[in-house]
Design an enzyme around this catalytic site. Structure first.
Site, PDB file in Angstrom:
ATOM      1  N   HIS A 154     -13.182  25.784   6.620  1.00 43.50           N
ATOM      2  CA  HIS A 154     -11.879  25.217   6.259  1.00 43.50           C
ATOM      3  C   HIS A 154     -11.452  25.695   4.869  1.00 43.50           C
ATOM      4  O   HIS A 154     -11.677  25.002   3.875  1.00 43.50           O
ATOM      5  CB  HIS A 154     -11.948  23.687   6.276  1.00 43.50           C
ATOM      6  CG  HIS A 154     -12.049  23.119   7.647  1.00 43.50           C
ATOM      7  ND1 HIS A 154     -10.952  22.882   8.431  1.00 43.50           N
ATOM      8  CD2 HIS A 154     -13.132  22.772   8.390  1.00 43.50           C
ATOM      9  CE1 HIS A 154     -11.345  22.397   9.594  1.00 43.50           C
ATOM     10  NE2 HIS A 154     -12.663  22.323   9.595  1.00 43.50           N
ATOM     11  N   SER A 203       0.857  -1.191   0.000  1.00 43.07           N
ATOM     12  CA  SER A 203       0.000   0.000   0.000  1.00 43.07           C
ATOM     13  C   SER A 203       0.893   1.241   0.000  1.00 43.07           C
ATOM     14  O   SER A 203       2.122   1.119   0.008  1.00 43.07           O
ATOM     15  CB  SER A 203      -0.918  -0.021   1.222  1.00 43.07           C
ATOM     16  OG  SER A 203      -0.139  -0.086   2.385  1.00 43.07           O
ATOM     17  N   LEU A 229       1.458   3.443  -2.356  1.00 41.49           N
ATOM     18  CA  LEU A 229       2.233   3.678  -3.575  1.00 41.49           C
ATOM     19  C   LEU A 229       1.877   5.015  -4.213  1.00 41.49           C
ATOM     20  O   LEU A 229       2.481   5.420  -5.204  1.00 41.49           O
ATOM     21  CB  LEU A 229       1.996   2.558  -4.586  1.00 41.49           C
ATOM     22  CG  LEU A 229       2.681   1.230  -4.279  1.00 41.49           C
ATOM     23  CD1 LEU A 229       2.319   0.195  -5.329  1.00 41.49           C
ATOM     24  CD2 LEU A 229       4.192   1.404  -4.220  1.00 41.49           C
ATOM     25  N   GLU A 278      -8.642  25.725   3.557  1.00 40.70           N
ATOM     26  CA  GLU A 278      -7.595  24.889   2.938  1.00 40.70           C
ATOM     27  C   GLU A 278      -8.172  23.884   1.949  1.00 40.70           C
ATOM     28  O   GLU A 278      -7.475  23.415   1.051  1.00 40.70           O
ATOM     29  CB  GLU A 278      -6.770  24.177   4.022  1.00 40.70           C
ATOM     30  CG  GLU A 278      -7.475  23.065   4.806  1.00 40.70           C
ATOM     31  CD  GLU A 278      -8.266  23.557   6.019  1.00 40.70           C
ATOM     32  OE1 GLU A 278      -8.662  24.737   6.028  1.00 40.70           O
ATOM     33  OE2 GLU A 278      -8.503  22.743   6.940  1.00 40.70           O
ATOM     34  N   GLY A 290      -3.556   7.581  -5.443  1.00 42.34           N
ATOM     35  CA  GLY A 290      -4.394   8.784  -5.492  1.00 42.34           C
ATOM     36  C   GLY A 290      -3.722   9.882  -6.284  1.00 42.34           C
ATOM     37  O   GLY A 290      -4.341  10.527  -7.131  1.00 42.34           O
ATOM     38  N   GLN A 335     -12.203  29.236  17.218  1.00 36.90           N
ATOM     39  CA  GLN A 335     -12.903  29.114  18.506  1.00 36.90           C
ATOM     40  C   GLN A 335     -11.940  29.431  19.660  1.00 36.90           C
ATOM     41  O   GLN A 335     -12.301  30.120  20.620  1.00 36.90           O
ATOM     42  CB  GLN A 335     -13.490  27.699  18.637  1.00 36.90           C
ATOM     43  CG  GLN A 335     -14.545  27.396  17.561  1.00 36.90           C
ATOM     44  CD  GLN A 335     -15.037  25.952  17.576  1.00 36.90           C
ATOM     45  OE1 GLN A 335     -14.570  25.125  18.357  1.00 36.90           O
ATOM     46  NE2 GLN A 335     -15.989  25.641  16.700  1.00 36.90           N
ATOM     47  N   CYS A 384     -11.265  26.999  12.144  1.00 31.42           N
ATOM     48  CA  CYS A 384     -12.294  26.190  12.800  1.00 31.42           C
ATOM     49  C   CYS A 384     -12.037  26.157  14.315  1.00 31.42           C
ATOM     50  O   CYS A 384     -12.258  27.153  14.983  1.00 31.42           O
ATOM     51  CB  CYS A 384     -12.372  24.811  12.175  1.00 31.42           C
ATOM     52  SG  CYS A 384     -14.004  24.081  12.339  1.00 31.42           S
ATOM     53  N   LEU A 385     -11.505  25.057  14.865  1.00 30.45           N
ATOM     54  CA  LEU A 385     -11.206  25.062  16.295  1.00 30.45           C
ATOM     55  C   LEU A 385     -10.251  26.218  16.622  1.00 30.45           C
ATOM     56  O   LEU A 385     -10.323  26.817  17.693  1.00 30.45           O
ATOM     57  CB  LEU A 385     -10.574  23.719  16.701  1.00 30.45           C
ATOM     58  CG  LEU A 385     -10.329  23.541  18.199  1.00 30.45           C
ATOM     59  CD1 LEU A 385     -11.644  23.381  18.948  1.00 30.45           C
ATOM     60  CD2 LEU A 385      -9.437  22.336  18.478  1.00 30.45           C
TER      61      LEU A 385
HETATM   62  N1  GLN Z   1     -14.247  20.586  17.456  1.00 31.03           N
HETATM   63  C1  GLN Z   1     -14.778  21.785  16.894  1.00 31.03           C
HETATM   64  C2  GLN Z   1     -16.230  21.644  16.506  1.00 31.03           C
HETATM   65  O1  GLN Z   1     -16.717  20.564  16.320  1.00 31.03           O
HETATM   66  C3  GLN Z   1     -13.962  22.247  15.692  1.00 31.03           C
HETATM   67  C4  GLN Z   1     -14.040  21.301  14.549  1.00 31.03           C
HETATM   68  C5  GLN Z   1     -12.957  21.539  13.547  1.00 31.03           C
HETATM   69  O2  GLN Z   1     -11.975  22.218  13.830  1.00 31.03           O
HETATM   70  N2  GLN Z   1     -13.126  20.975  12.376  1.00 31.03           N
HETATM   71  O3  GLN Z   1     -16.898  22.634  16.351  1.00 31.03           O
END
Ligand code: GLN
Length: 544
Positions: A516, A13, A15, A518, A18, A386, A382-383
């Site tokens: 996100h 695997s 290799l 990215e 993708g 937060q 995201c997190l």
């Molecule tokens: N854990 C956080 C939430 O569920 C952030 C999720 C994340 O960073 N993708 O909101």
């Protein structure tokens, strides 16, 4: 009529099937063809959404809200074609569908079996919505010989028999190892793998042979002879200096030419490879470098932050600089000897990525504080956003500020969302409900404040669409308190209830996003937020 290319792997695997699929698709696209890539994953999870990043790497999210294999990220980055829910299927999803049909009584009277029911469902998946395409590339996860992948192999065998003679192609990716003691490359594992595949009724048309050393003509001929493949269709695939050089490298080895030839296509346009020439030029000839610290949790496994890693590289390409990424375990900053200053001071920018769970959160919050106080460019995703909000709330006097993700709190600056609007209508969730597929997932619009920094980053846009994957939200009830402290809510959901972006106008570059970005960055079209973040890091590098 779409043509189908089935990509299987043998010997070992990892290799890079993708990447190979993505690169071949990019080469066909460069010749003017319309392509789509699909991934078949033989495991029994319905999707990878509940798997640990350590098991499976990153979970890639599509616009239409599917949680998919990270290979779909490669597909998007190399072709620019947005993947859909229907581009990734697992054995789990197929069985879930069949068992639901069986319970409804759809098969009344019949015995439900792997052949034909499971194989029919796999074929249906491969063929669905392909009328307007020239090529559909189907990558089968795992390695030939795995018990789990047998129904997929059988479905391919059937399809190759049922579709037109020149409508399908089998590409097999193998390994040609170098045995140092003998000083030789060995073709036997490839021969065995092809025999295994042939035993399942699939004769490969093209062999892509991964190798650390050039494969001499004699060995290629030997592979061709033993494996019943044209000698020119044995394509050496040497390790590449960057994933972005793979399309050009495979083109030089004749991969796309041989694929077209096997389909009997003789009038294909020459490929326009200027996009890949530009990308590799930017990658290999930077005019400077910056060092970015990523303070996260799954730093031991880079696949866990695959798209993030690539998006930072794209930001570097946009600014013609090399991006060095220092992966830092946030938990280190929670220990007495975890000297945050000495670790973060040499960096030109700090990024706190997405993540789940409480572990390392105080270390992330400490990193946000460091970036804020020192005026170091900061990007929270995201997190990470937060954590930036919790840090700001604590600074504003809410000492107990926290997220309900980490347990009960009197100051829920971040809390579970139980209701939100999606294209499908009002979504409702309960705390303690099912964990699979129940987050806020996929593309959602956000409105940007007109005079904000992010609106300038997005080239003056006032509304954007970005992909989400989270269960918790910044609590809009804290908006006033946080804005008084200098953290401006510059992007909101159209109904004004869900904070999407925060920024600090009094800081050189401080942005937190709930989504996100990215996931939508491509080497030939770097995401504006990563372009802007790296540009800020370049400015910072001139100061330190
Ligand atoms: N854990 C956080 C939430 O569920 C952030 C999720 C994340 O960073 N993708 O909101």
């Amino acid at each position: 009529m779409a043509r189908f290319i089935f990509i299987t792997g043998g010997v070992v695997s990892s290799l890079g099937k993708g990447l190979m699929a993505a690169s071949l698709a990019a080469l066909l696209q460069a010749r003017g063809y319309k392509v789509r890539i699909r991934k078949f994953d033989p495991y029994l999870n319905v999707d990878p959404g509940t798997m640990s990043p350590y098991q499976h790497g990153e979970v890639y999210v599509t616009d239409d809200g599917a949680e998919t294999d990270l290979d779909l990220g490669h597909y998007e980055r190399f072709t620019g074609v947005s993947a859909r829910q229907s581009d990734n299927v697992t054995s789990g999803r197929i069985y879930q569908q069949i068992i639901a049909r069986e319970r409804r009584g759809d098969y009344l009277g019949a015995t439900v079996q792997v052949i034909p029911h499971v194989t029919d469902a796999i074929k249906e998946f491969a063929l669905a919505d392909t009328d307007d395409l020239d090529f559909v590339l189907c990558e089968i996860g795992g390695t030939v010989g795995d018990i789990e992948s047998l129904p997929f192999m059988e479905a391919i065998r059937q399809l190759r028999n049922e579709l037109e003679p020149l409508q399908t192609l089998s590409v097999h990716v193998t390994l040609v190892p170098y045995i140092a003691a003998a000083g030789e490359l060995k073709t036997k594992p490839t021969q065995h793998s092809v025999r295994e595949l042939a035993g399942l009724g699939i004769k490969p048309d093209i062999l892509l042979c991964r190798s650390e050393h050039p494969i001499p003509a004699g060995e290629r001929k030997k592979i061709a002879q033993f494996c019943n493949v044209r000698a020119e269709a044995v394509i050496p695939a040497l390790d590449a200096p960057s994933i972005y050089s793979v399309p050009l490298q495979y083109h030089q080895e004749g991969l796309d030419t041989q694929v077209l030839r096997s389909f009997g296509i003789t009038d294909a346009a020459e490929p326009d490879l200027s996009r890949w020439e530009d990308v590799t030029d930017r990658y290999f000839h930077p005019e400077g470098e910056v060092t970015i610290g990523v303070v996260g949790k799954y730093v031991g496994l880079q696949d866990a932050y695959k798209s993030l890693n690539e998006a930072l590289v794209h930001g570097g390409m946009a600014n013609r600089v090399k991006v060095n990424i220092r992966w830092i375990d946030a938990e280190v900053f929670e220990q007495d000897d975890g000297d945050i200053t000495s670790q973060l001071e040499p960096l030109h920018a700090i990024l706190v990525p997405g993540g789940f769970g409480e572990r390392g959160s105080e270390g992330k919050i400490a990193s946000v504080r460091f970036a804020r106080e020192r005026g170091v460019p900061f990007f929270g995703i995201c997190l990470g956003m937060q954590m930036a909000c919790i840090e700001a709330a604590r600074e504003a006097g809410h000492a107990g500020a926290s997220s309900t993700e980490f347990g009960a709190t009197d100051e829920p600056v971040v809390g579970i969302i139980t209701e939100w609007m999606s294209k499908e209508g009002l979504q409702q969730r309960e705390a303690g409900g099912d964990l699979g597929g129940t987050m806020r997932l996929g593309a959602y619009p956000a409105k940007l404040a007109g005079n904000s920094h992010v609106s300038a980053v997005y080239h003056g846009a006032t509304e954007i669409s970005e992909r989400h994957r989270h269960r918790y939200e910044v609590n809009v009830a804290y908006r006033e308190a946080l804005e008084k402290g200098g953290l401006v809510f510059s992007g909101m959901s159209p109904d004004g209830l869900l904070p999407e972006i925060v920024e600090r106008p009094d800081h050189p570059w401080f942005v937190g996003v709930q989504f996100h970005p990215e996931l939508k960055s491509r080497p030939f079209d770097p995401h504006p937020l990563f372009d802007g973040f790296i540009a800020a890091a370049v400015r910072q590098s001139r100061l330190v």
